[in-house]
Scaffold this motif. Structure first.
Motif, mmCIF file in Angstrom:
data_model
loop_
_atom_site.group_PDB
_atom_site.id
_atom_site.type_symbol
_atom_site.label_atom_id
_atom_site.label_comp_id
_atom_site.label_asym_id
_atom_site.label_seq_id
_atom_site.Cartn_x
_atom_site.Cartn_y
_atom_site.Cartn_z
ATOM 1 N N ARG A 153 23.189 136.211 -15.511
ATOM 2 C CA ARG A 153 23.535 135.578 -16.784
ATOM 3 C C ARG A 153 24.561 136.419 -17.538
ATOM 4 O O ARG A 153 25.506 135.893 -18.129
ATOM 5 C CB ARG A 153 22.284 135.375 -17.644
ATOM 6 N N ARG B 40 22.617 127.397 -12.195
ATOM 7 C CA ARG B 40 23.864 127.947 -11.656
ATOM 8 C C ARG B 40 23.910 127.778 -10.136
ATOM 9 O O ARG B 40 22.922 127.999 -9.458
ATOM 10 C CB ARG B 40 23.969 129.432 -12.007
ATOM 11 N N GLY C 18 21.584 122.349 -15.588
ATOM 12 C CA GLY C 18 22.108 123.600 -16.137
ATOM 13 C C GLY C 18 21.942 124.799 -15.223
ATOM 14 O O GLY C 18 22.315 125.908 -15.596
ATOM 15 N N ARG D 78 27.622 124.309 -12.274
ATOM 16 C CA ARG D 78 26.308 124.013 -12.862
ATOM 17 C C ARG D 78 25.752 122.718 -12.303
ATOM 18 O O ARG D 78 26.489 121.781 -12.006
ATOM 19 C CB ARG D 78 26.436 123.875 -14.388
ATOM 20 N N THR D 79 24.446 122.692 -12.198
ATOM 21 C CA THR D 79 23.760 121.458 -11.836
ATOM 22 C C THR D 79 23.588 120.638 -13.111
ATOM 23 O O THR D 79 23.844 121.117 -14.217
ATOM 24 C CB THR D 79 22.379 121.744 -11.215
ATOM 25 N N ARG D 80 23.108 119.406 -12.983
ATOM 26 C CA ARG D 80 22.868 118.576 -14.172
ATOM 27 C C ARG D 80 21.844 119.229 -15.093
ATOM 28 O O ARG D 80 21.927 119.092 -16.302
ATOM 29 C CB ARG D 80 22.371 117.201 -13.761
#
Length: 121
Positions: A7, A25, A23, A19-21
């Protein structure tokens, strides 16, 4: 690598994962290579994050400049190759020749032609 470290590297802009839907990574192979290099510089070399960012920027700039140098070398080779040609009038028209070369001459004919005056009509 610890999630908090990931992060932090993301916040610092050292790596930009997709990013995925939800959020989460997602890291590419290139991202993982970069993360390993960041970790190595930090842990083994003792470089702080600002220094690592600058190192990565300079490496990217160097990669781009090397690409430009390669392109310029190719252009120079083509230009030199074109400059080594000379154009001349040859028996068959305009011909391209290497510097210092002359167009080949047509062989001189040794044929005998007899002309006889004839009657004019």
């Amino acid at each position: 690598m610890h999630p908090q470290t990931l992060r932090q590297y993301d916040r610092e802009g050292l790596v930009t994962p997709t990013r995925t839907r939800g959020g989460g990574r997602r890291y590419t192979d290139e991202d993982i290579e970069r993360l390993r290099e960041v970790q190595r510089l930090s842990q083994e070399e003792g470089v702080n994050l600002a220094g690592i960012r600058r190192i990565l920027e300079l490496e990217e700039e160097t990669r781009q400049l090397r690409g430009q140098v390669d392109d310029l070398r190719d252009d120079l080779r083509r230009t030199r190759a074109a400059a080594d040609r000379v154009f001349a009038a040859g028996p068959g028209g305009i011909v391209a020749l290497a510097k210092g070369r002359r167009p080949q001459r047509r062989p001189v004919s040794t044929a005998l032609v007899v002309w006889r005056p004839g009657s004019r009509d």
